[in-house]
Design a protein around this motif. Structure first.
Motif, PDB file in Angstrom:
ATOM      1  N   ASN A 121      -5.934 -23.476 -35.867  1.00 33.66           N
ATOM      2  CA  ASN A 121      -5.293 -24.413 -36.796  1.00 33.66           C
ATOM      3  C   ASN A 121      -4.700 -23.657 -37.990  1.00 33.66           C
ATOM      4  O   ASN A 121      -3.601 -23.972 -38.461  1.00 33.66           O
ATOM      5  CB  ASN A 121      -6.293 -25.449 -37.302  1.00 33.66           C
ATOM      6  CG  ASN A 121      -6.677 -26.462 -36.246  1.00 33.66           C
ATOM      7  OD1 ASN A 121      -6.001 -26.594 -35.238  1.00 33.66           O
ATOM      8  ND2 ASN A 121      -7.761 -27.167 -36.477  1.00 33.66           N
ATOM      9  N   THR A 122      -5.438 -22.667 -38.474  1.00 34.65           N
ATOM     10  CA  THR A 122      -4.953 -21.855 -39.585  1.00 34.65           C
ATOM     11  C   THR A 122      -3.698 -21.089 -39.194  1.00 34.65           C
ATOM     12  O   THR A 122      -2.719 -21.027 -39.943  1.00 34.65           O
ATOM     13  CB  THR A 122      -6.040 -20.871 -40.052  1.00 34.65           C
ATOM     14  OG1 THR A 122      -7.215 -21.602 -40.429  1.00 34.65           O
ATOM     15  CG2 THR A 122      -5.567 -20.044 -41.227  1.00 34.65           C
ATOM     16  N   VAL A 123      -3.721 -20.495 -38.009  1.00 28.11           N
ATOM     17  CA  VAL A 123      -2.557 -19.744 -37.524  1.00 28.11           C
ATOM     18  C   VAL A 123      -1.336 -20.651 -37.432  1.00 28.11           C
ATOM     19  O   VAL A 123      -0.232 -20.276 -37.845  1.00 28.11           O
ATOM     20  CB  VAL A 123      -2.855 -19.100 -36.151  1.00 28.11           C
ATOM     21  CG1 VAL A 123      -1.576 -18.549 -35.521  1.00 28.11           C
ATOM     22  CG2 VAL A 123      -3.882 -17.981 -36.299  1.00 28.11           C
ATOM     23  N   VAL A 124      -1.518 -21.856 -36.896  1.00 25.18           N
ATOM     24  CA  VAL A 124      -0.413 -22.804 -36.775  1.00 25.18           C
ATOM     25  C   VAL A 124       0.166 -23.127 -38.152  1.00 25.18           C
ATOM     26  O   VAL A 124       1.388 -23.109 -38.356  1.00 25.18           O
ATOM     27  CB  VAL A 124      -0.874 -24.106 -36.078  1.00 25.18           C
ATOM     28  CG1 VAL A 124       0.192 -25.198 -36.199  1.00 25.18           C
ATOM     29  CG2 VAL A 124      -1.164 -23.830 -34.606  1.00 25.18           C
ATOM     30  N   ASN A 125      -0.706 -23.405 -39.112  1.00 22.23           N
ATOM     31  CA  ASN A 125      -0.253 -23.725 -40.460  1.00 22.23           C
ATOM     32  C   ASN A 125       0.497 -22.566 -41.100  1.00 22.23           C
ATOM     33  O   ASN A 125       1.583 -22.747 -41.674  1.00 22.23           O
ATOM     34  CB  ASN A 125      -1.452 -24.098 -41.343  1.00 22.23           C
ATOM     35  CG  ASN A 125      -1.862 -25.543 -41.210  1.00 22.23           C
ATOM     36  OD1 ASN A 125      -1.264 -26.421 -41.815  1.00 22.23           O
ATOM     37  ND2 ASN A 125      -2.869 -25.798 -40.399  1.00 22.23           N
ATOM     38  N   ALA A 201     -17.594 -12.475 -54.034  1.00 22.74           N
ATOM     39  CA  ALA A 201     -16.349 -13.216 -53.796  1.00 22.74           C
ATOM     40  C   ALA A 201     -15.239 -12.294 -53.326  1.00 22.74           C
ATOM     41  O   ALA A 201     -14.484 -12.628 -52.406  1.00 22.74           O
ATOM     42  CB  ALA A 201     -15.922 -13.940 -55.073  1.00 22.74           C
ATOM     43  N   ILE A 202     -15.144 -11.124 -53.940  1.00 26.05           N
ATOM     44  CA  ILE A 202     -14.118 -10.153 -53.537  1.00 26.05           C
ATOM     45  C   ILE A 202     -14.361  -9.686 -52.106  1.00 26.05           C
ATOM     46  O   ILE A 202     -13.435  -9.614 -51.291  1.00 26.05           O
ATOM     47  CB  ILE A 202     -14.098  -8.959 -54.508  1.00 26.05           C
ATOM     48  CG1 ILE A 202     -13.608  -9.407 -55.886  1.00 26.05           C
ATOM     49  CG2 ILE A 202     -13.214  -7.835 -53.971  1.00 26.05           C
ATOM     50  CD1 ILE A 202     -13.754  -8.351 -56.967  1.00 26.05           C
ATOM     51  N   GLY A 203     -15.626  -9.361 -51.796  1.00 30.56           N
ATOM     52  CA  GLY A 203     -15.956  -8.909 -50.446  1.00 30.56           C
ATOM     53  C   GLY A 203     -15.686  -9.980 -49.403  1.00 30.56           C
ATOM     54  O   GLY A 203     -15.102  -9.704 -48.353  1.00 30.56           O
ATOM     55  N   PHE A 204     -16.107 -11.205 -49.691  1.00 30.37           N
ATOM     56  CA  PHE A 204     -15.886 -12.327 -48.763  1.00 30.37           C
ATOM     57  C   PHE A 204     -14.398 -12.550 -48.562  1.00 30.37           C
ATOM     58  O   PHE A 204     -13.916 -12.658 -47.425  1.00 30.37           O
ATOM     59  CB  PHE A 204     -16.544 -13.584 -49.331  1.00 30.37           C
ATOM     60  CG  PHE A 204     -16.444 -14.795 -48.449  1.00 30.37           C
ATOM     61  CD1 PHE A 204     -17.528 -15.211 -47.682  1.00 30.37           C
ATOM     62  CD2 PHE A 204     -15.266 -15.547 -48.377  1.00 30.37           C
ATOM     63  CE1 PHE A 204     -17.442 -16.333 -46.865  1.00 30.37           C
ATOM     64  CE2 PHE A 204     -15.170 -16.663 -47.569  1.00 30.37           C
ATOM     65  CZ  PHE A 204     -16.260 -17.062 -46.808  1.00 30.37           C
ATOM     66  N   THR A 205     -13.652 -12.637 -49.661  1.00 32.06           N
ATOM     67  CA  THR A 205     -12.220 -12.930 -49.579  1.00 32.06           C
ATOM     68  C   THR A 205     -11.478 -11.858 -48.802  1.00 32.06           C
ATOM     69  O   THR A 205     -10.659 -12.158 -47.919  1.00 32.06           O
ATOM     70  CB  THR A 205     -11.621 -13.062 -50.991  1.00 32.06           C
ATOM     71  OG1 THR A 205     -12.292 -14.111 -51.697  1.00 32.06           O
ATOM     72  CG2 THR A 205     -10.137 -13.374 -50.921  1.00 32.06           C
ATOM     73  N   ALA A 206     -11.762 -10.591 -49.112  1.00 30.88           N
ATOM     74  CA  ALA A 206     -11.075  -9.497 -48.420  1.00 30.88           C
ATOM     75  C   ALA A 206     -11.416  -9.476 -46.932  1.00 30.88           C
ATOM     76  O   ALA A 206     -10.526  -9.325 -46.081  1.00 30.88           O
ATOM     77  CB  ALA A 206     -11.455  -8.162 -49.065  1.00 30.88           C
ATOM     78  N   THR A 207     -12.690  -9.652 -46.609  1.00 27.60           N
ATOM     79  CA  THR A 207     -13.130  -9.594 -45.208  1.00 27.60           C
ATOM     80  C   THR A 207     -12.494 -10.697 -44.379  1.00 27.60           C
ATOM     81  O   THR A 207     -11.963 -10.441 -43.282  1.00 27.60           O
ATOM     82  CB  THR A 207     -14.664  -9.708 -45.133  1.00 27.60           C
ATOM     83  OG1 THR A 207     -15.258  -8.653 -45.888  1.00 27.60           O
ATOM     84  CG2 THR A 207     -15.133  -9.601 -43.685  1.00 27.60           C
ATOM     85  N   LEU A 212      -8.304 -13.007 -40.650  1.00 30.13           N
ATOM     86  CA  LEU A 212      -7.271 -14.001 -40.365  1.00 30.13           C
ATOM     87  C   LEU A 212      -5.914 -13.340 -40.161  1.00 30.13           C
ATOM     88  O   LEU A 212      -5.120 -13.780 -39.320  1.00 30.13           O
ATOM     89  CB  LEU A 212      -7.198 -15.026 -41.497  1.00 30.13           C
ATOM     90  CG  LEU A 212      -8.406 -15.959 -41.637  1.00 30.13           C
ATOM     91  CD1 LEU A 212      -8.307 -16.785 -42.915  1.00 30.13           C
ATOM     92  CD2 LEU A 212      -8.521 -16.882 -40.421  1.00 30.13           C
ATOM     93  N   ALA A 213      -5.648 -12.282 -40.921  1.00 32.14           N
ATOM     94  CA  ALA A 213      -4.380 -11.562 -40.756  1.00 32.14           C
ATOM     95  C   ALA A 213      -4.284 -10.928 -39.368  1.00 32.14           C
ATOM     96  O   ALA A 213      -3.223 -10.984 -38.717  1.00 32.14           O
ATOM     97  CB  ALA A 213      -4.242 -10.487 -41.835  1.00 32.14           C
ATOM     98  N   LEU A 214      -5.381 -10.334 -38.913  1.00 29.81           N
ATOM     99  CA  LEU A 214      -5.378  -9.712 -37.590  1.00 29.81           C
ATOM    100  C   LEU A 214      -5.201 -10.768 -36.491  1.00 29.81           C
ATOM    101  O   LEU A 214      -4.455 -10.555 -35.519  1.00 29.81           O
ATOM    102  CB  LEU A 214      -6.679  -8.931 -37.373  1.00 29.81           C
ATOM    103  CG  LEU A 214      -6.836  -7.676 -38.240  1.00 29.81           C
ATOM    104  CD1 LEU A 214      -8.236  -7.095 -38.083  1.00 29.81           C
ATOM    105  CD2 LEU A 214      -5.787  -6.633 -37.859  1.00 29.81           C
ATOM    106  N   ILE A 215      -5.872 -11.898 -36.637  1.00 29.75           N
ATOM    107  CA  ILE A 215      -5.701 -12.983 -35.665  1.00 29.75           C
ATOM    108  C   ILE A 215      -4.267 -13.497 -35.692  1.00 29.75           C
ATOM    109  O   ILE A 215      -3.665 -13.783 -34.649  1.00 29.75           O
ATOM    110  CB  ILE A 215      -6.688 -14.136 -35.960  1.00 29.75           C
ATOM    111  CG1 ILE A 215      -8.130 -13.681 -35.764  1.00 29.75           C
ATOM    112  CG2 ILE A 215      -6.385 -15.332 -35.053  1.00 29.75           C
ATOM    113  CD1 ILE A 215      -8.477 -13.292 -34.342  1.00 29.75           C
TER     114      ILE A 215
END
Length: 234
Positions: A121-125, A201-207, A212-215
């Motif tokens: 769903n994220t990829v589609v958006n 927060a930085i670690g979570f966001t970056a990871t 998501l970018a790779l997917i």
């Protein structure tokens, strides 16, 4: 491109069916939060569809209002978008109890289906936003999808999604909390008072943004590549 939308729809239906069958087959309480999260995961693409339809209509009847409609719709879409990828966090199996009659294998495929439906769903958006942004900025110019402003916009959206997931999971912030901006900002500000929470927060966001970018590259990359091939042939 049609296959991407069909696959996304199929995953959402499959995840929903698994949630419903879990209660029906094994006689457990229906876990409604999962159904609610699936619905919220679909909402962003529905908002995007409405925004596109309204924008097209305004181009015909009131062109000056098109930009405002895109901005308002874009903000609403971005606020709701983390709800799509939030399904990834269902992998924690928090719904299971020690004496749960549901086999572990069933819940494994259930939460994986939920997570993957959220990812797709994220990829589609993001792909639709990528397309709209590229066309708005560059029209039908060759390589519009791969120009750096388009790629920076996609990267920014992915980071915003990952940060929104963090806010939802660890501060329990909802998209509609924006109705009370003062209280929302206070909650977020208080959470980030310590260095530990800022680092988390930085670690979570970056990871999650990298994931998501790779997917996105794997799933949407071939579609973008096909567009580039058609442009070259033209």
């Amino acid at each position: 491109m049609v296959i991407l939308f069909v696959g996304s729809l199929g995953l959402n239906i499959y995840a929903t069916v698994l949630v419903l069958l879990r209660a029906r087959v094994y006689g457990t309480r229906l876990y409604r939060p999962m159904l609610w999260n699936i619905f919220l995961s679909i909402v962003p693409v529905l908002i995007l569809a409405v925004v596109m339809a309204v924008s097209v209509a305004l181009i015909v009847v009131a062109p000056p209002l098109t930009g405002a409609a895109l901005v308002v719709g874009g903000v609403a879409w971005l606020l709701m978008l983390p709800n799509a990828s939030y399904l990834i966090t269902e992998l924690n199996q928090s719904h299971r109890k020690a004496d749960d009659p549901v086999p572990l294998w069933y819940d494994i495929i259930l939460v994986i289906s939920l997570a993957m439906s959220g990812v797709i769903n994220t990829v589609v958006n993001v792909f639709l936003a990528h397309m709209i942004f590229a066309l708005q900025l560059f029209g039908d110019q060759a390589g519009a999808f791969m120009r750096w402003p388009s790629l920076v916009a996609v990267g920014g959206v992915l980071v915003a999604i990952a940060f929104g997931m963090y806010l939802g999971r660890y501060i329990r912030v909802n998209s509609w909390d924006i109705r009370h901006p003062g209280a929302l900002l206070r909650r977020i500000g208080e959470h980030f008072l310590t260095r530990t929470t800022r680092g988390a927060a930085i670690g979570f966001t970056a990871t999650y943004a990298i994931f998501l970018a790779l997917i996105y590259i794997v799933v949407a990359g071939p579609i973008v590549e096909n567009f580039l091939t058609l442009e070259i042939q033209r």
